[in-house]
Write a protein that holds these residues in place. Sequence first.
Motif, PDB file in Angstrom:
ATOM      1  N   GLU A 106       0.747  -1.292  -0.062  1.00 19.14           N
ATOM      2  CA  GLU A 106      -0.069   0.038  -0.209  1.00 19.14           C
ATOM      3  C   GLU A 106       0.900   1.474   0.051  1.00 19.14           C
ATOM      4  OE1 GLU A 106      -2.535  -0.210   3.317  1.00 19.14           O
ATOM      5  OE2 GLU A 106      -3.579  -1.925   2.444  1.00 19.14           O
ATOM      6  N   ALA A 107       1.953   1.410   0.738  1.00 14.62           N
ATOM      7  CA  ALA A 107       2.906   2.447   0.792  1.00 14.62           C
ATOM      8  C   ALA A 107       3.942   2.121   1.623  1.00 14.62           C
ATOM      9  CB  ALA A 107       2.244   3.506   1.606  1.00 14.62           C
ATOM     10  N   ALA A 108       5.321   2.814   1.137  1.00 11.73           N
ATOM     11  CA  ALA A 108       6.371   2.589   2.129  1.00 11.73           C
ATOM     12  C   ALA A 108       6.137   3.107   3.438  1.00 11.73           C
ATOM     13  CB  ALA A 108       7.527   3.249   1.479  1.00 11.73           C
ATOM     14  N   GLN A 109       6.517   2.365   4.717  1.00  8.11           N
ATOM     15  CA  GLN A 109       6.294   2.794   6.039  1.00  8.11           C
ATOM     16  C   GLN A 109       7.626   2.585   6.873  1.00  8.11           C
ATOM     17  OE1 GLN A 109       2.328   1.442   7.464  1.00  8.11           O
ATOM     18  NE2 GLN A 109       1.994   0.670   5.054  1.00  8.11           N
ATOM     19  N   PRO A 110       7.579   3.156   7.851  1.00 10.49           N
ATOM     20  CA  PRO A 110       8.643   2.797   9.036  1.00 10.49           C
ATOM     21  C   PRO A 110       8.020   1.953   9.891  1.00 10.49           C
ATOM     22  CG  PRO A 110       7.377   5.030   9.594  1.00 10.49           C
ATOM     23  CD  PRO A 110       7.091   4.449   8.155  1.00 10.49           C
ATOM     24  N   ILE A 111       8.796   1.156  10.558  1.00 11.44           N
ATOM     25  CA  ILE A 111       8.225  -0.031  11.325  1.00 11.44           C
ATOM     26  C   ILE A 111       7.219   0.541  12.361  1.00 11.44           C
ATOM     27  CG2 ILE A 111       9.129  -1.589  13.202  1.00 11.44           C
ATOM     28  CD1 ILE A 111      11.794  -1.808  11.962  1.00 11.44           C
ATOM     29  N   GLU A 112       7.486   1.706  12.892  1.00  8.79           N
ATOM     30  CA  GLU A 112       6.579   2.220  13.914  1.00  8.79           C
ATOM     31  C   GLU A 112       5.065   2.342  13.413  1.00  8.79           C
ATOM     32  OE1 GLU A 112      10.695   3.624  14.723  1.00  8.79           O
ATOM     33  OE2 GLU A 112       9.339   3.717  13.075  1.00  8.79           O
ATOM     34  N   ASP A 113       5.120   2.641  12.128  1.00  7.17           N
ATOM     35  CA  ASP A 113       3.543   2.817  11.530  1.00  7.17           C
ATOM     36  C   ASP A 113       3.307   1.297  11.252  1.00  7.17           C
ATOM     37  OD1 ASP A 113       4.041   5.449  11.491  1.00  7.17           O
ATOM     38  OD2 ASP A 113       3.990   5.983   9.555  1.00  7.17           O
ATOM     39  N   LEU A 114       4.024   0.391  10.873  1.00 10.73           N
ATOM     40  CA  LEU A 114       3.331  -0.945  10.693  1.00 10.73           C
ATOM     41  C   LEU A 114       2.882  -1.417  12.200  1.00 10.73           C
ATOM     42  CD1 LEU A 114       6.539  -2.419   8.506  1.00 10.73           C
ATOM     43  CD2 LEU A 114       4.126  -1.852   7.915  1.00 10.73           C
ATOM     44  N   VAL A 115       3.794  -1.205  13.137  1.00  9.78           N
ATOM     45  CA  VAL A 115       3.224  -1.828  14.429  1.00  9.78           C
ATOM     46  C   VAL A 115       2.127  -1.279  14.687  1.00  9.78           C
ATOM     47  CG1 VAL A 115       3.838  -1.887  16.927  1.00  9.78           C
ATOM     48  CG2 VAL A 115       5.729  -2.507  15.150  1.00  9.78           C
ATOM     49  N   ALA A 116       1.958   0.259  14.801  1.00  8.79           N
ATOM     50  CA  ALA A 116       0.521   0.818  15.145  1.00  8.79           C
ATOM     51  C   ALA A 116      -0.594   0.205  14.509  1.00  8.79           C
ATOM     52  CB  ALA A 116       0.768   2.217  14.830  1.00  8.79           C
TER      53      ALA A 116
END
Length: 299
Positions: free
Chosen positions: A241-251
């Motif tokens: 869907e989109a490039a993301q940092p780990i923090e956003d994935l976890v949230a």
Amino acid sequence: MANTPQAHDPSTWPTGDLEQLEPLVARVLAPNASAFTYTGTQTYLVGTEDLAVIDPGPADEEHLDALIRAVDGRPIRAIMCTHTHRDHSPAAMPLAERTGAPIVGCAPLRMEGGGGVEAAYDQEYEPDRVLEDGEAMTGTGWTLTALFTPGHISNHLCFALEETGAVFTGDHVMGWSTSVIVPPDGDMGDYMASLHKLYERDDRIYYPAHGPAVEKPKQLVRGNIGHRKAREGQILKLLHEAAQPIEDLVARMYAGVDKRLWPAAQMSVWAHLIHLEQRGLVNRSQNLWKAKPNPAPAA
């Protein structure tokens, strides 16, 4: 250490008492209950006439005294450690000093720390003998064979009690929680391979270092493999869907989970991402992770 605490009442799991689980297996629970150790570290005594002591636990005087009472003067053939997180191996040295028993099992591992969500690594651990995969330690009526199971930590061993079909699984497989994988020492690819290694066996019961015995080992291991594959699929879907940092994935992945557990979740998501990167499925630019495009179907 584990990564998904469940509600528990430590008073129902009395510390310091010798509990006979089956003729060759007894346990003593250490007084170190926490969100990441469940009711505490379980030290197992194997044998009747002479003993192996598996995962002696933290260097806690109360626990050491309880172990000495449980041993009750019987010779200890080996103090055996599945791995060197500080809730598992630090009592090995003082127990060896008090009993004269050798320390046998996993290799030493020198690390600066465990990433903030794991217990620190035991830097003082010095085994008298390191068991390689398939090597055995024997006593009167018992044989413990080492099963090399890296992943949770790179030096992790399980011990198979050949006479009964029991396996002491340390932190590799537990009934109350999945195991947290903390890079760079923890490795998701190794962990998955180690799960498959146990799945190919036909063991009767698992005795983990934390939580209740696992009476349907194959079913649990299959579930753990499925859980990790599902998390991997979830990560790939979000990154497509989109490039993301780990923090956003976890949230997004752990929205319904206690936020106090998110640091542990970040470690396991990081381990998944590294494993995906190694297989050419994702890449990263600084702190952003991105899924590679799915290959076009053949014409």
